[in-house]
Scaffold this motif. Sequence first.
Motif, mmCIF file in Angstrom:
data_model
loop_
_atom_site.group_PDB
_atom_site.id
_atom_site.type_symbol
_atom_site.label_atom_id
_atom_site.label_comp_id
_atom_site.label_asym_id
_atom_site.label_seq_id
_atom_site.Cartn_x
_atom_site.Cartn_y
_atom_site.Cartn_z
ATOM 1 N N ALA A 356 65.834 -46.765 -19.147
ATOM 2 C CA ALA A 356 67.009 -47.614 -19.333
ATOM 3 C C ALA A 356 68.219 -46.981 -18.643
ATOM 4 O O ALA A 356 69.015 -47.668 -18.000
ATOM 5 C CB ALA A 356 67.273 -47.808 -20.819
ATOM 6 N N ARG A 358 68.221 -45.117 -16.055
ATOM 7 C CA ARG A 358 68.131 -45.225 -14.607
ATOM 8 C C ARG A 358 68.535 -46.618 -14.137
ATOM 9 O O ARG A 358 69.129 -46.779 -13.083
ATOM 10 C CB ARG A 358 66.707 -44.907 -14.144
ATOM 11 N N HIS A 359 68.221 -47.649 -14.930
ATOM 12 C CA HIS A 359 68.400 -49.017 -14.449
ATOM 13 C C HIS A 359 69.626 -49.728 -14.993
ATOM 14 O O HIS A 359 69.925 -50.832 -14.565
ATOM 15 C CB HIS A 359 67.161 -49.857 -14.786
ATOM 16 N N ASP A 380 68.661 -52.641 -22.716
ATOM 17 C CA ASP A 380 69.669 -52.244 -21.744
ATOM 18 C C ASP A 380 70.200 -53.486 -21.043
ATOM 19 O O ASP A 380 69.656 -54.582 -21.175
ATOM 20 C CB ASP A 380 69.086 -51.240 -20.739
ATOM 21 N N PRO A 383 68.638 -54.913 -14.773
ATOM 22 C CA PRO A 383 68.043 -56.114 -14.169
ATOM 23 C C PRO A 383 66.831 -56.642 -14.944
ATOM 24 O O PRO A 383 66.383 -57.758 -14.691
ATOM 25 C CB PRO A 383 67.624 -55.631 -12.782
ATOM 26 N N ILE A 385 62.711 -56.602 -16.203
ATOM 27 C CA ILE A 385 61.472 -56.618 -15.407
ATOM 28 C C ILE A 385 60.927 -58.032 -15.446
ATOM 29 O O ILE A 385 60.772 -58.594 -16.531
ATOM 30 C CB ILE A 385 60.415 -55.645 -15.982
ATOM 31 N N LEU A 393 53.345 -52.740 -14.493
ATOM 32 C CA LEU A 393 54.203 -51.557 -14.569
ATOM 33 C C LEU A 393 53.876 -50.681 -15.770
ATOM 34 O O LEU A 393 54.260 -49.510 -15.808
ATOM 35 C CB LEU A 393 55.685 -51.981 -14.606
ATOM 36 N N HIS A 401 60.303 -47.604 -7.879
ATOM 37 C CA HIS A 401 61.388 -46.927 -7.167
ATOM 38 C C HIS A 401 60.887 -45.618 -6.575
ATOM 39 O O HIS A 401 60.034 -44.947 -7.166
ATOM 40 C CB HIS A 401 62.605 -46.740 -8.075
ATOM 41 N N GLY A 404 59.680 -42.120 -8.242
ATOM 42 C CA GLY A 404 59.156 -42.335 -9.591
ATOM 43 C C GLY A 404 57.669 -42.018 -9.612
ATOM 44 O O GLY A 404 56.982 -42.159 -8.607
ATOM 45 N N GLY A 408 56.018 -43.030 -16.796
ATOM 46 C CA GLY A 408 56.866 -43.096 -17.989
ATOM 47 C C GLY A 408 56.410 -44.142 -18.988
ATOM 48 O O GLY A 408 56.154 -43.841 -20.165
ATOM 49 N N LEU A 409 56.278 -45.374 -18.543
ATOM 50 C CA LEU A 409 55.876 -46.463 -19.451
ATOM 51 C C LEU A 409 54.449 -46.267 -19.936
ATOM 52 O O LEU A 409 54.129 -46.533 -21.093
ATOM 53 C CB LEU A 409 55.995 -47.815 -18.733
ATOM 54 N N SER A 410 53.599 -45.804 -19.027
ATOM 55 C CA SER A 410 52.193 -45.639 -19.371
ATOM 56 C C SER A 410 52.013 -44.584 -20.471
ATOM 57 O O SER A 410 51.263 -44.788 -21.432
ATOM 58 C CB SER A 410 51.434 -45.258 -18.108
ATOM 59 N N LEU A 433 66.482 -55.473 -20.097
ATOM 60 C CA LEU A 433 65.138 -55.307 -20.645
ATOM 61 C C LEU A 433 65.238 -54.983 -22.137
ATOM 62 O O LEU A 433 66.161 -54.305 -22.580
ATOM 63 C CB LEU A 433 64.419 -54.157 -19.920
HETATM 64 N N1 LIG Z 1 64.717 -50.399 -18.372
HETATM 65 C C1 LIG Z 1 64.191 -50.854 -17.221
HETATM 66 N N2 LIG Z 1 64.840 -51.816 -16.501
HETATM 67 C C2 LIG Z 1 64.307 -52.281 -15.345
HETATM 68 N N3 LIG Z 1 63.137 -51.844 -14.831
HETATM 69 C C3 LIG Z 1 62.441 -50.902 -15.499
HETATM 70 C C4 LIG Z 1 62.955 -50.356 -16.712
HETATM 71 N N4 LIG Z 1 62.045 -49.471 -17.162
HETATM 72 C C5 LIG Z 1 61.056 -49.423 -16.238
HETATM 73 N N5 LIG Z 1 61.273 -50.265 -15.234
HETATM 74 C C6 LIG Z 1 60.416 -50.512 -14.078
HETATM 75 O O1 LIG Z 1 59.108 -50.097 -14.409
HETATM 76 C C7 LIG Z 1 58.635 -49.177 -13.460
HETATM 77 C C8 LIG Z 1 57.730 -48.174 -14.089
HETATM 78 O O2 LIG Z 1 58.426 -47.362 -14.979
HETATM 79 P P1 LIG Z 1 57.818 -45.961 -15.398
HETATM 80 O O3 LIG Z 1 56.445 -46.216 -15.863
HETATM 81 O O4 LIG Z 1 58.768 -45.323 -16.330
HETATM 82 O O5 LIG Z 1 57.724 -45.180 -14.055
HETATM 83 P P2 LIG Z 1 58.903 -44.582 -13.185
HETATM 84 O O6 LIG Z 1 60.118 -44.597 -14.018
HETATM 85 O O7 LIG Z 1 58.438 -43.230 -12.838
HETATM 86 O O8 LIG Z 1 58.987 -45.489 -12.010
HETATM 87 C C9 LIG Z 1 59.871 -48.566 -12.854
HETATM 88 O O9 LIG Z 1 59.612 -48.151 -11.552
HETATM 89 C C10 LIG Z 1 60.858 -49.702 -12.901
HETATM 90 O O10 LIG Z 1 60.721 -50.518 -11.761
#
Ligand SMILES: Nc1ncnc2c1ncn2[C@@H]1O[C@H](COP(=O)(O)OP(=O)(O)O)[C@@H](O)[C@H]1O
Length: 441
Positions: A356, A358-359, A380, A383, A385, A393, A401, A404, A408-410, A433
């Motif tokens: 959050a 970062r975006h 947040d 933009p 997803i 993702l 990006h 990256g 993180g999400l995984s 998001l």
């Molecule tokens: N809060 C968010 N707002 C917008 N896009 C997000 C957000 N969190 C994650 N993403 C998207 O999901 C992708 C995967 O996230 P993540 O698994 O954390 O890997 P990384 O952060 O290393 O790219 C990111 O590259 C980004 O494009």
Amino acid sequence: MKVRLGPLQPERLLRKILPRGLFGRSLLIVLIPMLVLQAVALQIFYGSHLDELSRRLAGAVAGEIGFMIDQIERDPAHRTLVLQEGDIHFTFQSTFMRGETLRHLPPPDAPGPVDNDLANALAQDIHRPFNVAWHAKPGILRVDIQMADGVISINVPRKRLFVGTFYIFLVWLIGSALLMVSLAALFLRTQVRGIRRLAEAAEDFGMGRDNGPIRPEGAIEVRRAASAFNRMQDRLRRFLSQRTTMLAGVSHDLRTPLTRLRLAMAMQPSITAEDLQDMENDIADMERLINIYLDFARGEGSEQAVPIDLPLLLEELCGTAKRTGASIDLSTTGEMIVTLRPEAMRRALTNLIDNARRHASQIWVSAARSGASVRILIEDNGPGIPEQKRETLLKPFESDHPGGTGLGLSIARDIVVAHGGTILLLDRPGGGLRVMVELPG
Ligand SMILES: Nc1ncnc2c1ncn2[C@@H]1O[C@H](COP(=O)(O)OP(=O)(O)O)[C@@H](O)[C@H]1O
Ligand SMILES: [Mg+2]
């Protein structure tokens, strides 16, 4: 909503009625054939044999009464004698009421099949108006017969019509059924307990709770499954500990050369300060990536779940983010003590908050109870997803990006799922998001 009708319906009904557990189903498999068998036996026995018996008993009683009445009609002077003889030999109790007339005619409906047989037999054997009081006294029925000069009243013991064997048979049927079902239930319980324990142990182990090997019990197949599970658990345990050792080694072995490199660079007089900064940034990046990969590979590790004050944990995480310059808002309602692995959960939530940051420029974190679970929202104003990219993702190494890792999400999802929870990527109303984490407890 579309409702499916037709051939599926009875099947679904059956599935609803039938017990879902193995214990209930096995018991039914024993019970149903036995009940059918008993019912058939009962029908054969009662349907023919007992019917006949009841008819004959009723015929005898009616015949005796008819005989007495005929005697009295032929010779009214001997009425008292005939009634006395009947009382002695037929176990009746008779009285004569001179000048009486019967009120209710014909006899009221017979209350049972045995009485019905008697009613029919009486109608055949008595050629005078009569009436029956089916329950004159407990265990006694009374037949009143209209004579020319009064009413003869005969008390008949119900025992004379009663066929005891039927009840003995019924008791035997029910008794044997109960006995067999209890025996079956007793044996089945052990079998089912073995399978249930196996399922519980597998579930626990899957959630990271290691309760040690299970005791094999029950049928040979169930025992085999339990032993196989124990062996598998053992292999997994060994594999996990090997992995932990290996990861510790790898992280040490990779960090040492990086540190050496950094030192060596600083000592190089030929490198400009600008180049040095760039190279140091690269090294810092490499260290960060190594840490992320190691985190991912480490997975659950061997951390044990403990009761955690969730609002406190969130406060701590948000505090850290705030100190490093994030604009973050936290709101929690009430006390929430949740059993979780604190290090793992901290990592998962940190990943979500970092994303959050970062975006987006503003972050909202909130937690509340929702029925039997707790719901944590990380929102947040970025933009967001797009819906079609969410599932992708969430997978490892999927990143949008540069720089990256896509982990993180995984990692966050793995940790939440291992806690028995769910994680959902949603739209925040008002843009951005919304990540919804639901945890049991
Ligand atoms: N809060 C968010 N707002 C917008 N896009 C997000 C957000 N969190 C994650 N993403 C998207 O999901 C992708 C995967 O996230 P993540 O698994 O954390 O890997 P990384 O952060 O290393 O790219 C990111 O590259 C980004 O494009
Ligand atoms: Mg990320």
